[in-house]
Every structure is written in C-alpha cells, then in structure tokens.
Design an enzyme around this catalytic site. Structure first.
Site, PDB file in Angstrom:
ATOM      1  N   CYS A  97      46.016  52.959  42.302  1.00 35.66           N
ATOM      2  CA  CYS A  97      45.139  51.879  41.452  1.00 35.66           C
ATOM      3  C   CYS A  97      45.790  50.372  41.911  1.00 35.66           C
ATOM      4  O   CYS A  97      46.461  50.398  42.416  1.00 35.66           O
ATOM      5  CB  CYS A  97      45.737  52.143  39.606  1.00 35.66           C
ATOM      6  SG  CYS A  97      45.284  53.294  39.388  1.00 35.66           S
ATOM      7  N   GLY A 123      40.658  51.775  43.682  1.00 37.65           N
ATOM      8  CA  GLY A 123      40.360  52.284  42.575  1.00 37.65           C
ATOM      9  C   GLY A 123      39.095  51.849  41.699  1.00 37.65           C
ATOM     10  O   GLY A 123      38.744  50.850  42.616  1.00 37.65           O
ATOM     11  N   ASN A 177      49.621  50.331  37.951  1.00 36.93           N
ATOM     12  CA  ASN A 177      49.256  50.875  39.479  1.00 36.93           C
ATOM     13  C   ASN A 177      51.168  51.996  39.259  1.00 36.93           C
ATOM     14  O   ASN A 177      51.854  51.623  39.854  1.00 36.93           O
ATOM     15  CB  ASN A 177      49.270  50.145  40.645  1.00 36.93           C
ATOM     16  CG  ASN A 177      49.647  50.795  41.512  1.00 36.93           C
ATOM     17  OD1 ASN A 177      48.636  52.049  41.932  1.00 36.93           O
ATOM     18  ND2 ASN A 177      49.381  49.674  42.902  1.00 36.93           N
ATOM     19  N   GLY A 178      50.232  53.177  39.174  1.00 36.35           N
ATOM     20  CA  GLY A 178      51.860  53.958  39.707  1.00 36.35           C
ATOM     21  C   GLY A 178      51.527  55.711  38.665  1.00 36.35           C
ATOM     22  O   GLY A 178      50.966  56.094  38.283  1.00 36.35           O
ATOM     23  N   CYS A 226      56.336  53.671  49.005  1.00 35.38           N
ATOM     24  CA  CYS A 226      55.432  54.860  49.536  1.00 35.38           C
ATOM     25  C   CYS A 226      54.404  54.546  51.422  1.00 35.38           C
ATOM     26  O   CYS A 226      54.142  53.434  51.583  1.00 35.38           O
ATOM     27  CB  CYS A 226      53.819  54.561  49.030  1.00 35.38           C
ATOM     28  SG  CYS A 226      52.665  56.207  49.109  1.00 35.38           S
ATOM     29  N   CYS A 261      55.349  63.626  50.620  1.00 33.38           N
ATOM     30  CA  CYS A 261      54.262  64.628  50.768  1.00 33.38           C
ATOM     31  C   CYS A 261      53.697  64.876  52.074  1.00 33.38           C
ATOM     32  O   CYS A 261      53.196  65.920  52.594  1.00 33.38           O
ATOM     33  CB  CYS A 261      52.428  63.589  50.832  1.00 33.38           C
ATOM     34  SG  CYS A 261      52.570  61.615  51.921  1.00 33.38           S
TER      35      CYS A 261
END
Length: 526
Positions: free
Chosen positions: A23, A50, A125-126, A259, A459
């Site tokens: 987001c 988003g 956001n998260g 991230c 990931c």
C-alpha cells in the site's frame, strides 16, 4: 489487473495474479496549505503501490472527516470533493489488500472516536502477523468492531480504547504489541503521527515543506508536492508533528530488515531507499545478471515497464544492443469487466504486443523482474516466437520467488509459486525459453548497497525475520475466518458488540456510503 498508473500489471488472468503491490501512505501537517490537495497528489505519486481503494482524512482542529471509496485515486476524488476537505492536517491511503478482502469497509483511512471525544484516523502499509491474536484480545475486552476485517482497523480500535491517555501515549503502549510489518500515518484533530515497525520492512520517509511537514511511503511522493527529503522514519520510531514542532520517541529497538523486493519491483524507479536510488540499483542488477548469465544474442529487450532498468544494465554490460521488442498499451485503465475465456486466452495482448520488425529473425534476451507462476513469461515467449524470434533467452532480475510474503506483499501461496516445485531447468521448460537465468541472491543484495543483515529476503530464501503464527492464524482472510468461527461458536450472533459488528452492523461513519465490491476475490489467498 491494471496498475494505478493506468497501465496493466503483469497479470494475464485477473483470477491468477502475480506479485501485488504493497500500500501507499501519505501524511501532511501544513497550516495554511490545501492539505487535501497535497495528499491527493501524494497518493497519485504512490498509486503504483495500491489500486483497490483510496481515501483521505482531514482535520481543521475541530473534527476529523474521512472520504474513501473503492477505485483509483483519480476515480475516488474530484475537485469539489477535495475542496470540501479543509484543514491543516491530513493523511491518505492507496490500498492493495493484504489482510481483509477488497471491500469498502476495509478501505482506509480507518477512523475511531474515543469516549473522551478525540477522533483517530489511521492508514497502514504493511501486514501484521498477530492480527488474529489482537482480534481475540479485542473481543475479550468487548471492544466494538466497525465492520472491517483488516489489521488496520484493529490498530485504530486499540488506539481509541485508551481514552484516559493522549493519542501519543496510547501509541507508545499499543505499537510494542504489534508484530509484523507496519508503516503507519495517523492523526487526531490537531496532530500528525508516523510510526514504523522495529524492522523497517516497509519504507517511510519524512519531508519538509516551507510551512509544514510530510511523511510518505516513497520519496517520489515528496517530490511531487515540493517537499525536501529530511530522512527516513527510523525502525521502531514514533513521530508526532503539531504546532509545537516535531517530536520523536522510540517504542522498540531498531533491527532493520528492509524489504529486498522493493528494489526489484515495488518502488518507483525514481525513489530512493536507504540512500540508494532504485533505478540505479536495478541497472546494477542488470549488469550483474549479464555477468552471471552471458549468452550470444542480437538484441536485449525489456518486459515493460519493470524490466527496463535491468535490461539497460544487461545490455551495457554484455555489449548486446538494447532495443524495444514489446510495446505496452499505456491507455488501458482499471476496469471491473472481466474478459471472457476467449479473450483471456489472448491474455497478454491486452497489454503487450511484439514489434515484429524488431524481433523477427533475432536471438533475443528478454529481461523481466520476477517469475511467480510463470503465466506471463510463458505467454511472452510464445508470442515472440510467433513473431519470428529465432531464440528467446529469459533473464530475471531477482532470484526465484519460492516463498510467500506475510509482511505486506500479496504473492501467491507457496504451492502456486513455480519455483517451489521446479528447479531452474524445469522452469525453463515450463515457460518455453531457450535458456533461463536468474540473478543470484548475493548479486541482488550487492546492487542495493545494503548489508545482507539489514534486508528481508524471505520470499527468496525462506528466512522470515519476524516469527510467524500457525498457518490457521495467518493469511489474507484470517479475520473473516475468525469472525466466522466466533459466530459459529456463539448461540446468539449478536451477544457481543464484536460479533454484532462482524455480522454486518456498520458503526463507521464516512462521507461515502459502502457499496458492494464487484472485484472481491473468490479464490486468491495469500
């Protein structure tokens, strides 16, 4: 699924999406400025993060008003609406759902009033990994839910449940209870707040206006409103901005784990994260990809737009000519109309078409940012061969995505990730490429100019820096599931305020009435 900039994303089939964005959040404290307009343009710059819903909360010191709806920023807001949102402090949100379905109730900012008369609005956001635990705790305290099923609403409810404390003091009590990734902007009638989890998984930056302050998910949003970059909001930091200036407090010790996928795909190329320009990082990733996976070819082409910087780097390092081989339709906006099966089979031609004269008879290096299910790459390879390409060599500017994200990016489930069940050769055969090469994890990390220890790589390597709960207590629709379990166990569906709210009683007030979501997902879960 179309992107917020009016261009389609990498999804060929709306029912089988690839990696989705996080987001976007924006906040401004600026007396004398048109804060709703500033927030609108800030969200416009963050639209890529988003595209499901957008909202703005604003206060003139006497009350907080929230206006939100499903759709893109430019669809939700017009000039008369913005003109009605007057004040000196505002926050905004562009949503992609990570916890909670894509419904009006889950659009943000969320808003709560305390018994003392203070109103709190919050944008997030998260993704919190202990949302189910927080939900149960709220139920035990008989706190009234608001019809939403997202973690953001839970946090807003917890902040508002301490009327004997100031919002700032309540935040310092609530924030340490949260586990997961969060970059918050929130506000009351007079003050703007910003907070970032102790790992700093999702980005959040602080900027300075001539007559105020701005916080945003990316530096590009500061640029568009004419704010200068001051610094990042630190992991574990709470910032408060009001007429007395800016205050900073720590609610947790920083353990940075930014991230890594932000550098690959999510952030705008003109953004800066941890001092590193994202475009420069992606070009460097492409150079590293060329060093690791050389091939004899005639032309390097990107999969636009996210593959372009890495393709530039690959071409520069390899000495192979960079050129266009795929044209993207930039005018396809968001639509709720799903294509028929016949059109879906055409799939990629809705957004990409080959430049036949450029690719015919050529050995191509095709550079893309990631492979999730492989649908996009499979279709591209087939399309280029049909256009006359002699060879198609696929190069990917990230390592294989083999693990789902629980910190704010909505990947497929692990079972759906192509790299989870196939090795490199199996993936190559699956997408039909002549060769396939991924950049190494070490090469990707080096391009960010950040130490490995300061990055979340989950990931790619499955090492989750924040402990995860059992599978039954995590996922996009976990709170819908909790609500159903509570209702099933209760002899009276309306015996508690929490269950009554989850059963459809909406106590949230806003400038716009809820309406059903024509795109609510049916099978897509995290």
């Amino acid at each position: 699924m179309p992107r917020g900039d009016g261009r389609l994303s990498h999804d060929l089939d709306p029912q089988r999406p690839g990696p989705q964005d996080a987001c976007g959040v924006f906040g401004v404290w600026a007396p004398g400025e048109e804060v709703a307009n500033l927030t609108y343009f800030g969200l416009y710059a963050l639209q890529h993060r988003g595209q499901e819903a957008a909202g703005i909360a604003v206060s003139d010191g006497t009350g907080v008003v929230v206006y939100k709806d499903l759709g893109l920023v430019a669809q939700v807001f017009d000039e008369p609406t913005l003109a009605s949102l007057r004040g000196h402090v505002a926050i905004g949100h562009a949503r992609y759902s990570t916890t909670g379905a894509s419904t009006w109730e889950n659009a943000q900012p969320t808003m709560r009033s305390t018994t003392s008369g203070t109103t709190i609005a919050l944008a997030h956001n998260g993704n919190l990994v202990n949302a189910a635990e927080l939900h149960r705790a709220a139920g035990e305290r008989e706190l009234m839910a608001d019809g939403a099923t997202n973690d953001t609403s839970l946090v807003t409810m917890l902040l508002a449940s301490r009327p004997d404390l100031s919002v700032e003091a309540a935040a310092l009590e609530v924030l340490p209870q949260l586990r997961g990734a969060f970059s918050f902007v929130f506000m009351d009638e007079s003050t703007l707040y910003a907070a970032r989890d102790q790992h700093g998984v999702r980005p959040l930056v602080l900027g300075r206006l001539e007559r105020g302050w701005v916080v945003a998910s990316e530096t590009a949003a500061l640029d568009i409103v004419g704010a200068s970059v001051v610094r990042e909001v630190e992991p574990g930091e709470l910032i408060a901005i009001d007429e007395d200036g800016l205050r900073s407090a720590r609610f947790a010790s920083p353990e940075p784990k930014g991230c890594l996928f932000e550098y690959v795909y999510i952030a705008r190329p003109d953004a800066t994260i941890a001092g590193r320009n994202v475009h420069a990082a992606r070009v460097q990733i492409g150079r590293q990809l060329a060093r690791e996976h050389q091939v004899d070819a005639d032309l390097v082409i990107p999969v636009p737009e996210s593959g372009t910087p890495a393709a530039i780097g690959y071409a520069a390092e390899s000495g192979i000519t960079f050129g266009a081989g795929l044209m993207k339709n930039p005018y396809v906006g968001r639509t709720f109309i799903q294509p028929s099966q016949t059109l879906r089979q055409l799939g990629i031609r809705l957004k990409l078409n080959p430049l036949r004269e450029n690719v015919r008879g050529k050995r191509l290096v095709v550079v893309d940012d990631s492979i999730v299910r492989g649908n996009t790459q499979r279709a591209i390879v087939r399309m280029l061969r049909e256009a006359g390409a002699l060879e198609v060599h696929v190069r990917i500017s990230s390592p294989p995505v083999a693990w789902p994200c629980f910190y704010g990016i909505d990947f497929a489930t692990r079972a759906e990730l192509l790299a989870n069940g196939l090795d490199n050769e199996g993936i190559r055969r699956s997408i039909g490429a002549d060769t396939l090469g991924y950049v190494s994890l070490s090469g990707l990390i080096a391009a960010t100019e950040q130490p490995k220890s300061r990055l979340c790589r989950a990931c790619f390597d499955g090492e989750y820096p924040i402990d995860l709960p059992p599978d039954t207590l995590i996922g996009k629709h976990v709170l819908e599931g909790v609500g159903r379990r509570v209702a099933a166990e209760s002899p009276d569906l309306h015996s508690t305020p929490l269950v009554a709210a989850l059963s459809g009683h909406d106590t949230f007030s806003s400038a716009r009435a809820p309406r059903p979501d024509p795109e609510e997902p049916t099978t897509h879960r995290r």
